[in-house]
Write a protein that holds these residues in place. Structure first.
Motif, PDB file in Angstrom:
ATOM      1  N   LYS A   1      -9.275  -0.264   6.068  1.00  0.00           N
ATOM      2  CA  LYS A   1      -7.839  -0.193   6.623  1.00  0.00           C
ATOM      3  C   LYS A   1      -6.820  -0.952   5.351  1.00  0.00           C
ATOM      4  O   LYS A   1      -5.866  -0.443   5.375  1.00  0.00           O
ATOM      5  N   LYS A   2      -7.084  -1.752   4.963  1.00  0.00           N
ATOM      6  CA  LYS A   2      -6.511  -2.387   3.934  1.00  0.00           C
ATOM      7  C   LYS A   2      -5.887  -1.210   2.709  1.00  0.00           C
ATOM      8  O   LYS A   2      -4.900  -1.468   2.432  1.00  0.00           O
ATOM      9  N   GLU A   3      -6.871  -0.561   2.215  1.00  0.00           N
ATOM     10  CA  GLU A   3      -6.557   0.509   1.435  1.00  0.00           C
ATOM     11  C   GLU A   3      -5.729   1.563   1.893  1.00  0.00           C
ATOM     12  O   GLU A   3      -4.851   1.781   1.161  1.00  0.00           O
ATOM     13  N   LEU A   4      -6.004   1.943   3.212  1.00  0.00           N
ATOM     14  CA  LEU A   4      -4.921   2.957   4.028  1.00  0.00           C
ATOM     15  C   LEU A   4      -3.543   2.362   4.029  1.00  0.00           C
ATOM     16  O   LEU A   4      -2.651   3.277   3.770  1.00  0.00           O
ATOM     17  N   GLU A   5      -3.488   1.019   4.373  1.00  0.00           N
ATOM     18  CA  GLU A   5      -2.169   0.480   4.653  1.00  0.00           C
ATOM     19  C   GLU A   5      -1.663   0.381   3.351  1.00  0.00           C
ATOM     20  O   GLU A   5      -0.373   0.391   3.141  1.00  0.00           O
ATOM     21  N   SER A   6      -2.192   0.277   2.005  1.00  0.00           N
ATOM     22  CA  SER A   6      -1.584  -0.067   0.806  1.00  0.00           C
ATOM     23  C   SER A   6      -1.083   1.312   0.288  1.00  0.00           C
ATOM     24  O   SER A   6       0.031   1.582  -0.480  1.00  0.00           O
ATOM     25  N   ARG A   7      -1.479   2.525   0.919  1.00  0.00           N
ATOM     26  CA  ARG A   7      -1.110   4.009   0.433  1.00  0.00           C
ATOM     27  C   ARG A   7       0.258   4.420   1.157  1.00  0.00           C
ATOM     28  O   ARG A   7       0.569   5.339   0.740  1.00  0.00           O
ATOM     29  N   LYS A   8       0.624   3.505   2.239  1.00  0.00           N
ATOM     30  CA  LYS A   8       1.722   3.841   3.187  1.00  0.00           C
ATOM     31  C   LYS A   8       2.958   3.737   2.417  1.00  0.00           C
ATOM     32  O   LYS A   8       3.275   3.010   1.677  1.00  0.00           O
TER      33      LYS A   8
END
Length: 79
Positions: free
Chosen positions: A72-79
């Motif tokens: 989830k942290k990695e996905l949030e950093s890509r937004k």
């Protein structure tokens, strides 16, 4: 070899998150049922070696939850 999260595409991360979330929630429910059943059986039949099984499986659940947080942290950093 297992890819790191920052090397995966967003689609791969979403797919992994979806499958890991389902497996983790089902595993959590089964683990909770095992805890309840073991407490019941400990009162009825006394303590046995099988009563430590839920405690032995708890680290797997914790690792899965931590992996979900990392995804989830990695996905949030890509937004």
């Amino acid at each position: 070899m297992k890819k790191k999260f920052n090397e995966m595409s967003s689609e791969e991360l979403l797919k992994n998150e979806k499958s890991l979330k389902a497996v983790t929630y089902i595993f959590g429910i089964v683990l909770l049922l095992l805890f309840v059943l073991n407490i019941y059986l400990a009162f009825i039949k006394g303590f046995s070696a099988a009563n430590v099984i839920p405690l032995a499986l708890l680290p797997i659940f914790i690792l899965n939850m931590n992996t979900l947080k990392e995804i989830k942290k990695e996905l949030e950093s890509r937004k």
